[in-house]
Design an enzyme around this catalytic site. Structure first.
Site, PDB file in Angstrom:
ATOM      1  N   GLY A  62      -6.693  -5.220   9.117  1.00  0.00           N
ATOM      2  CA  GLY A  62      -6.401  -4.578  10.393  1.00  0.00           C
ATOM      3  C   GLY A  62      -4.947  -4.186  10.508  1.00  0.00           C
ATOM      4  O   GLY A  62      -4.614  -3.039  10.835  1.00  0.00           O
ATOM      5  N   SER A  67       1.236   3.613  -2.785  1.00  0.00           N
ATOM      6  CA  SER A  67       1.235   2.187  -2.422  1.00  0.00           C
ATOM      7  C   SER A  67       1.085   1.281  -3.635  1.00  0.00           C
ATOM      8  O   SER A  67       1.645   0.189  -3.663  1.00  0.00           O
ATOM      9  CB  SER A  67       0.137   1.887  -1.393  1.00  0.00           C
ATOM     10  OG  SER A  67      -1.140   1.803  -1.994  1.00  0.00           O
ATOM     11  N   THR A  72      -2.946  -4.335  -4.273  1.00  0.00           N
ATOM     12  CA  THR A  72      -3.213  -4.940  -2.970  1.00  0.00           C
ATOM     13  C   THR A  72      -2.825  -3.978  -1.855  1.00  0.00           C
ATOM     14  O   THR A  72      -1.703  -3.487  -1.812  1.00  0.00           O
ATOM     15  CB  THR A  72      -2.409  -6.250  -2.793  1.00  0.00           C
ATOM     16  OG1 THR A  72      -2.603  -7.075  -3.935  1.00  0.00           O
ATOM     17  CG2 THR A  72      -2.846  -6.981  -1.547  1.00  0.00           C
ATOM     18  N   ASP A 112      -6.518  -0.111   2.129  1.00  0.00           N
ATOM     19  CA  ASP A 112      -6.123  -0.039   3.536  1.00  0.00           C
ATOM     20  C   ASP A 112      -5.202   1.149   3.784  1.00  0.00           C
ATOM     21  O   ASP A 112      -5.269   1.794   4.840  1.00  0.00           O
ATOM     22  CB  ASP A 112      -5.429  -1.334   3.958  1.00  0.00           C
ATOM     23  CG  ASP A 112      -6.348  -2.534   3.873  1.00  0.00           C
ATOM     24  OD1 ASP A 112      -7.568  -2.359   4.068  1.00  0.00           O
ATOM     25  OD2 ASP A 112      -5.851  -3.643   3.619  1.00  0.00           O
ATOM     26  N   LEU A 154     -12.730   5.295  -4.993  1.00  0.00           N
ATOM     27  CA  LEU A 154     -12.975   5.007  -6.412  1.00  0.00           C
ATOM     28  C   LEU A 154     -11.705   4.581  -7.137  1.00  0.00           C
ATOM     29  O   LEU A 154     -11.601   4.737  -8.356  1.00  0.00           O
ATOM     30  CB  LEU A 154     -13.575   6.243  -7.088  1.00  0.00           C
ATOM     31  CG  LEU A 154     -14.888   6.768  -6.483  1.00  0.00           C
ATOM     32  CD1 LEU A 154     -15.228   8.130  -7.041  1.00  0.00           C
ATOM     33  CD2 LEU A 154     -16.018   5.776  -6.735  1.00  0.00           C
ATOM     34  N   SER A 198       3.820  -2.201   1.098  1.00  0.00           N
ATOM     35  CA  SER A 198       3.711  -1.123   0.112  1.00  0.00           C
ATOM     36  C   SER A 198       3.275   0.209   0.731  1.00  0.00           C
ATOM     37  O   SER A 198       3.276   1.234   0.039  1.00  0.00           O
ATOM     38  CB  SER A 198       2.703  -1.514  -0.975  1.00  0.00           C
ATOM     39  OG  SER A 198       1.376  -1.491  -0.476  1.00  0.00           O
TER      40      SER A 198
END
Length: 301
Positions: free
Chosen positions: A46, A279, A245, A249, A218, A288
């Site tokens: 979130g 990122s 990581t 998002d 993907l 990032s």
């Protein structure tokens, strides 16, 4: 439906303190593995997606809950221009994640739900009722009472954007056919559709949810869309990955920002893939996520 420039984006989402360990390989059962470095980053799907929406240049409200140990993440959201007036502060500990990152930039994550799993139905209802018909509600699968959140949003006439991550068995029981936009990666797409190959996943999801806009990410291969606007496929920029990581998002936040203002799907996919590529060249999740002005550093192949 309101004009796009008047649409409110409400992200009812998680916040999480990420403990990141760089390791030579993922720890095996019974193995004690020394790490090469340790970092603490703000995270939670979130929070990451709210930051990405804001850094993409869109206005976003973040609703959710953190403990007092997570007040620094509220400050981070505030600094990015996210409206945190609906982010509640609790006495319980904030959610946290233990993240292993290998030399290839891949990650393995263990998560503690904390305050993300302590959000009440009344708090969810209050947040959603601050929106009007046609507004956009962004959800991920990291908070409590997700089914009630979707139902209330449907009753209020909101457009629901759902990133079905992390994938759990409960996701398939949600009213996915009522979504406006469903974003999944290959693992999540396979779990929902029962299909195993990207084009088959998309085709199956389209048959299951014909009125829903569906995006399949993907990774380094880009992203695909199928839905009422047609069918599109976009390649990802070629970059040297450091840490994946938060890439999903970043993609989601940028895509939601563009999608909410009416950008054409193919263009929105391209922008989101470029942001995600930037990122992965940096460590961490929230830390990032690039600003819009940084996207030019990732060459499109």
């Amino acid at each position: 439906m309101k004009a796009d420039e008047n649409v409110k984006i409400l992200n009812l989402g998680s916040c999480c303190i990420d403990h990141v360990y760089h390791v030579p390989h993922f720890s095996q059962p019974g193995e004690t593995l020394p790490c090469t470095s340790y970092e603490v980053h703000p995270g939670g799907k979130g929070l990451n997606q709210s930051l990405a929406i804001a850094r993409a240049g869109a206005a976003v409200h973040h609703a959710g809950k953190v403990g007092k140990d997570g007040l620094w993440m509220k400050a981070l959201l505030d600094e990015a221009g996210v409206d945190t007036s609906q982010l509640l502060i609790a006495d319980e500990p904030t959610a946290h994640a233990i993240i292993q990152v290998n030399p290839q930039g891949e990650n393995s994550i263990v998560q503690f739900g904390g305050t993300n799993k302590m959000i009440t139905v009344d708090e969810i209802t209050s947040a959603i009722d601050s929106c009007a018909a046609g507004d956009v509600l962004v959800l991920q699968n990291e908070i409590s009472h997700l089914d009630r959140a979707m139902q209330r949003a449907i009753e209020r006439g909101l457009r629901i954007v759902f990133n079905a991550a992390p994938m759990t068995a409960e996701v398939t029981a949600l009213p996915l056919a009522k979504l406006d936009l469903l974003l999944v990666n290959e693992i999540e797409g396979e779990a929902i559709s029962g299909a195993g190959e990207p084009d088959t996943i998309l085709a199956t999801l389209a048959r299951q949810f014909p009125a829903v806009n569906i995006v399949l990410t993907l990774g380094e291969a880009g992203a695909k869309y199928i839905g009422p606007a047609g069918q599109f496929s976009v390649a990802a920029p070629s970059v040297q990955a450091v840490d994946s990581t938060g890439a999903g998002d970043t993609f989601t936040g940028y895509f939601v920002a563009e999608y909410s203002k009416g950008t054409e799907i193919e263009t929105a996919l391209t922008i989101a893939c470029t942001a995600a590529a930037v990122s992965v060249t940096r460590a961490g999740a929230a830390s990032s996520i690039p600003a819009r002005s940084e996207l030019a550093i990732a060459p499109i192949r």
